[in-house]
Every structure is written in C-alpha cells, then in structure tokens.
Design a protein around this motif. Structure first.
Motif, PDB file in Angstrom:
ATOM      1  N   VAL A  10      -3.223  14.414  -8.497  1.00  0.00           N
ATOM      2  CA  VAL A  10      -4.251  13.477  -8.049  1.00  0.00           C
ATOM      3  C   VAL A  10      -3.561  12.144  -7.791  1.00  0.00           C
ATOM      4  N   LEU A  11      -3.641  11.673  -6.561  1.00  0.00           N
ATOM      5  CA  LEU A  11      -3.030  10.399  -6.182  1.00  0.00           C
ATOM      6  C   LEU A  11      -3.982   9.268  -6.544  1.00  0.00           C
ATOM      7  N   VAL A  12      -3.511   8.326  -7.371  1.00  0.00           N
ATOM      8  CA  VAL A  12      -4.343   7.238  -7.888  1.00  0.00           C
ATOM      9  C   VAL A  12      -3.785   5.919  -7.369  1.00  0.00           C
ATOM     10  N   ALA A  13      -4.604   5.163  -6.627  1.00  0.00           N
ATOM     11  CA  ALA A  13      -4.215   3.842  -6.139  1.00  0.00           C
ATOM     12  C   ALA A  13      -4.772   2.795  -7.092  1.00  0.00           C
ATOM     13  N   ASN A  14      -3.937   2.340  -8.007  1.00  0.00           N
ATOM     14  CA  ASN A  14      -4.370   1.374  -9.017  1.00  0.00           C
ATOM     15  C   ASN A  14      -4.324  -0.052  -8.453  1.00  0.00           C
ATOM     16  N   LYS A  15      -4.989  -0.951  -9.152  1.00  0.00           N
ATOM     17  CA  LYS A  15      -5.088  -2.373  -8.782  1.00  0.00           C
ATOM     18  C   LYS A  15      -5.802  -2.529  -7.439  1.00  0.00           C
ATOM     19  N   ALA A  16      -6.760  -1.627  -7.178  1.00  0.00           N
ATOM     20  CA  ALA A  16      -7.471  -1.661  -5.901  1.00  0.00           C
ATOM     21  C   ALA A  16      -8.457  -2.813  -5.815  1.00  0.00           C
ATOM     22  N   TYR A  62      -4.251   2.404   2.163  1.00  0.00           N
ATOM     23  CA  TYR A  62      -4.134   3.262   3.344  1.00  0.00           C
ATOM     24  C   TYR A  62      -2.715   3.798   3.506  1.00  0.00           C
ATOM     25  N   ASP A  63      -1.707   3.046   3.049  1.00  0.00           N
ATOM     26  CA  ASP A  63      -0.331   3.537   3.094  1.00  0.00           C
ATOM     27  C   ASP A  63      -0.152   4.765   2.211  1.00  0.00           C
ATOM     28  N   ALA A  64      -0.955   4.870   1.151  1.00  0.00           N
ATOM     29  CA  ALA A  64      -0.816   5.987   0.214  1.00  0.00           C
ATOM     30  C   ALA A  64      -1.116   7.327   0.878  1.00  0.00           C
ATOM     31  N   PHE A  65      -1.861   7.321   1.979  1.00  0.00           N
ATOM     32  CA  PHE A  65      -2.133   8.571   2.700  1.00  0.00           C
ATOM     33  C   PHE A  65      -0.844   9.195   3.226  1.00  0.00           C
ATOM     34  N   THR A  66       0.160   8.342   3.494  1.00  0.00           N
ATOM     35  CA  THR A  66       1.400   8.847   4.080  1.00  0.00           C
ATOM     36  C   THR A  66       2.231   9.676   3.105  1.00  0.00           C
ATOM     37  N   LEU A  67       1.869   9.657   1.824  1.00  0.00           N
ATOM     38  CA  LEU A  67       2.617  10.425   0.834  1.00  0.00           C
ATOM     39  C   LEU A  67       2.356  11.924   0.950  1.00  0.00           C
ATOM     40  N   GLY A  68       1.277  12.302   1.648  1.00  0.00           N
ATOM     41  CA  GLY A  68       0.989  13.712   1.844  1.00  0.00           C
ATOM     42  C   GLY A  68       0.441  14.412   0.619  1.00  0.00           C
ATOM     43  N   LEU A  69      -0.193  13.657  -0.268  1.00  0.00           N
ATOM     44  CA  LEU A  69      -0.774  14.241  -1.477  1.00  0.00           C
ATOM     45  C   LEU A  69      -2.294  14.173  -1.461  1.00  0.00           C
ATOM     46  N   GLY A  70      -2.862  14.044  -0.283  1.00  0.00           N
ATOM     47  CA  GLY A  70      -4.310  13.979  -0.176  1.00  0.00           C
ATOM     48  C   GLY A  70      -4.826  12.560  -0.214  1.00  0.00           C
ATOM     49  N   GLU A  71      -6.156  12.457  -0.279  1.00  0.00           N
ATOM     50  CA  GLU A  71      -6.796  11.140  -0.279  1.00  0.00           C
ATOM     51  C   GLU A  71      -6.589  10.440  -1.610  1.00  0.00           C
ATOM     52  N   PRO A  72      -6.081   9.195  -1.604  1.00  0.00           N
ATOM     53  CA  PRO A  72      -5.900   8.472  -2.865  1.00  0.00           C
ATOM     54  C   PRO A  72      -7.241   8.059  -3.457  1.00  0.00           C
ATOM     55  N   CYS A  73      -7.274   7.972  -4.792  1.00  0.00           N
ATOM     56  CA  CYS A  73      -8.477   7.566  -5.515  1.00  0.00           C
ATOM     57  C   CYS A  73      -8.310   6.111  -5.941  1.00  0.00           C
ATOM     58  N   PRO A  74      -9.057   5.167  -5.322  1.00  0.00           N
ATOM     59  CA  PRO A  74      -8.879   3.752  -5.679  1.00  0.00           C
ATOM     60  C   PRO A  74      -9.541   3.432  -7.023  1.00  0.00           C
ATOM     61  N   ILE A  75      -8.789   2.820  -7.927  1.00  0.00           N
ATOM     62  CA  ILE A  75      -9.328   2.450  -9.244  1.00  0.00           C
ATOM     63  C   ILE A  75      -8.783   1.091  -9.659  1.00  0.00           C
TER      64      ILE A  75
END
Length: 472
Positions: free
Chosen positions: A115-121, A131-144
């Motif tokens: 699960v890709l987690v975008a912290n400090k959102a 939006y850059d986190a999408f480029t990692l290829g691990l699915g949609e990031p979860c902003p928290i």
C-alpha cells in the motif's frame, strides 16, 4: 492478530509517527533527525475495525552491508519478509527521490502486497509529491497525515483491498468453555504464604552503559540476529521488546539504550532514549544490569544499580565479555569483593559472569533471574514476622532516645514486589537509620531475601485513650 504489516520507506518520512498513531501510544521515538529508528519494533495496531500486528522499521538507505546503515537495511528486509503487507511511506511534501524509486523496485521484486502511503499530505505544496507517487507503479497513493490523523479511513480501506477481506476479517474461533475460578472471600485467611507462580510471563529489562553488549546478549538468548549490533557505541535507541520461551516459561525481554552519565547527555535524541530506558525499567519486574567485565564497576555502573533498586525492581548483575578476561579466577574474586563493598544497599545481589558473544553462562544467568524474581515476589506470614521481631529486639534492643526506650510492637508485610513491611512502634520519627539497616539486613539473612530492595515503613501505635485526653 489477523495479519502483519511492515512500515517501510526512506528516513524521515514519518514511519514512526504513523506507527505511534496506529498503536495508539507513543512507543517509538520521534524526532526531526533522520535515522532515529534503527531496530524493527513490533506493536498491536488498531485502525477503525481492523486489528493487526505492525512493525516499525529503519529508513532504507543505499549502503555497504558491513556499515551501520547496511545492517539497518538488513533488519528492514527481514521485517518485509516477515510481514503479509508493506506500507510504503513517501513524503508528499518533499516529493520523490531516487531512493524511493529504488525501494519501489525492491518491493515489487518481493511479490507481496504493498500500500503506497503519501504522508504529510496536509502540508502546503504537497499536491505535486502526491501525483508524482503514481510514477512508482504501485497503484494509487493513499494521502494521509500521520501527525494529525487525517486519511485514516482511506488507509483502512486501502489495507483491506490489498490484503483481502477474508484475511482482514477472519471468522472468530469458538471459545472453549473454561472453569470459573472464584476469588477468595474476605473471610478467608490471606496470611498464608502463597507459592511462587512460575507459569506467568516474566518481564526482564536489560540495561547498562553503552557498548556493554546488551543487544548481543539478547540475540544470543534468541538464537538469531533480532537486534542491531556492532562495534559502534550507542546503536540502540528505542527500548525494543522481544518474547521467547525458557524451559516452558514466556520471557518478555526489553533491550534498552545505553545510559551515560547525566552530564554527558545533552542531545535531545539521547534524552528521549534514556527516558525510554527508564520507562522500561519501571515496566519490568527483573532488571539485568550488564557490566563490561574488562572495565567493571565504573561510577555509572553503580549509579544504574542504585537507580534500579530505588525503583524497587529485582536486580541481577551480568559481567559480560568474560571471554576477554585473561585470569578469570582472580578477576572473579576481585569482583565479588567489590560487589560487597560498593553495593551495600543490595547485599547478596546475584552476579553472574557471562559472554553474550559465545553464550557462556547464559543458562546460569536465566536461573538467577528466576530465583531473584521468586524472592521479589516473596510473602511472609505475620506470625513468623512477629516472632522474628521479638527475637531481634532481644538480641539487639532498640536504642533509647532522650532517655526513653523505643518499642517495636507489631510487624506485618503490606506488599510484595518488592517486599515491604509495616512496623507499629512508639515514636516512629525517632527510630535511627542504623537500626532500620539492622532490621533490613536481618530480614535478608533470616528469610533468605538477598539482593532485592526491602522497604520498612514505621507507623505510630494508636493510643486507645487519646480521645479521653482531648475531652479533658
């Protein structure tokens, strides 16, 4: 717990803050300094209706295997292998780095759910990193926001989707019927000396100066490299708990940060580590103070022992690195003499020469831990105590103060863990300190209670005619 989750990511992205948020306690140390977490720390997490085991890990960095960072990376990879799911945390405020790209590739190769987690959102300007986190290829990031608790519902949904509902919400097992055990009534005799319960789990804290070999000792007990070790002093920062069985009994052992002299502790991070060590000492039942046998009985060693005893914990001394001692018999005799001379407040404290590197003396150390805990839990009946009190007063009567003899009339044990006693006497404030030491040493010797702290409280005898004096 239904499944295991590992929190991974590069340093300083908020992994420990998220860990504390999920376990509901401030267990992991948190600081702005990158690389605070070094060992992997487990905990029991709760996220809305999810219950799972979570592991906080060190920040992953590119480093050689023989360096401290390389050994930290190995610990994190072990956590990923152990977990069913990884929470890959990135910093949405700062954006992606080449290290994030490398970690994403490594997690893909593991073949486990991520699960890709975008912290400090919640920070201003975090949209670009999200939006850059999408480029990692691990699915949609979860902003928290791990610090403020935002996005926890979305994180829960993402975990369920990745792990599957069957694993996230297993069917509850049928509970076996158990016999009801009634507690003793108030009318039953509570003076009976209860037998020691050697089936209950035992909490043991390992403390000492930096680089005394505490983590190496625990790794030798476990038979695996569970904790980060190395020649560098001060590697351990968090107090990490591990569980294992010794002769059928569960032992929960706490590895702690090394404690230096208070004057040398100036950095905020080291102060947090020492505070965490003090919490571990208060939570433990038995504390093993690890000495370096090549340079034993430093001033800091004695202060740590005194601190443990003042906290009321059962204490055992472990002289580590015994494999480096050239003349063991001569050194052992010298250590015993210094033990009696420098630690009079813990007369009879158990001391064991060991080697965490080779495993020498570990069985004997564990047996001494159990024996000390048995003494720490000891209860003595009131009848035996009062017969003993009468005998010691005949042998050595209390001194006369201002021409009036002190009278110790009645004695009972008010608690165990550590043993504490109440003595009813005349003029408790006039009983001299040396007579209390005489009573304490007598209790140690006559009731076989070596090495544990003993508390003696004095209480004035109630005068049944006091109310008549007031009327006059």
């Amino acid at each position: 717990m239904t499944f295991t989750v590992a929190i991974v990511g590069r340093p300083n992205v908020g992994k420990s803050t998220l860990f504390n948020r999920l376990v509901g306690k401030k267990l992991a140390l948190v600081d702005d300094t990158p690389g605070v977490t070094r060992d992997r720390r487990p905990g029991d997490a709760k996220l809305v209706d999810l219950r799972f085991r979570i592991i906080d890990t060190a920040g992953l960095e590119v480093a050689a295997p023989d360096t401290l960072e390389g050994r930290m990376r190995a610990q994190t990879e072990l956590a990923i292998e152990e977990a069913d799911l990884s929470l890959f945390v990135v910093d949405a405020k700062m954006g992606l780095t080449p290290v994030d790209q490398m970690l994403a590739e490594m997690l893909r190769k593991k073949g486990k759910p991520v699960v890709l987690v975008a912290n400090k959102a919640e920070a201003r300007g975090s949209d670009g990193g999200f939006y850059d986190a999408f480029t990692l290829g691990l699915g949609e990031p979860c902003p928290i926001s791990a610090e403020h608790g935002q996005g926890m519902i979305d994180l829960r949904d993402a975990i369920v989707a990745a792990i599957g509902e069957e694993k996230a919400f297993p069917e509850p097992e049928d509970e076996a019927e158990t016999d009801v055990v009634l507690a003793p009534t108030d009318g039953e005799d509570e003076e009976e000396e209860l037998p020691y319960d050697d089936s209950k789990p035992l909490r043991v804290a390992i403390v000492g100066r930096p680089n005394a070999g505490k983590s190496t000792l625990i790794n030798r007990f476990l038979g695996e490299d569970r904790l980060l070790t190395g020649p560098e002093a001060g590697i351990t920062r968090d107090s990490i708990s591990v569980e294992w069985d010794w002769r059928g009994r569960t032992i929960k052992m706490f590895d702690t940060a090394g404690m230096r002299r208070k004057a040398k502790v100036v950095e905020k991070l080291e102060k947090l580590s020492v505070a965490d060590t003090l919490r571990a000492i208060r939570f433990a039942e038995t504390v093993v103070i690890v000495f370096d046998a090549t340079i034993p009985f430093e001033k800091q060693d004695l202060q740590i022992v005194d601190l443990v005893l003042r906290e009321g914990r059962a204490a055992v001394l472990a002289f580590n690195k015994w494999d480096l001692v050239e003349e063991p018999q001569q050194v052992l005799a010298d250590l015993r003499e210094k033990n009696e001379r420098l630690l009079p407040q813990a007369r009879g404290i158990r001391a064991v020469p060991i080697s965490g590197q080779t495993g020498y003396g570990l069985e004997k150390l564990m047996q001494n831990i159990i024996d000390t805990d048995r003494v720490w839990n000891k209860r003595i009946s009131t009848a035996r105590l009062n017969r003993w009190l009468e005998g010691v007063q005949v042998q050595h009567p209390p001194p006369a103060v201002s021409g009036r003899r002190l009278k110790l009339k009645y004695m009972t044990q008010v608690k165990a863990r550590p043993p504490a006693f109440m003595i009813s006497c005349t003029r408790p404030d006039a009983v001299p300190e040396h007579y209390l030491r005489y009573l304490t040493n007598g209790l140690r010797l006559d009731f076989d209670m070596p090495g544990v702290p003993i508390r003696i409280h004095l209480r004035a005898t109630e005068n049944p005619f006091e109310h008549k004096k007031k009327k006059r």
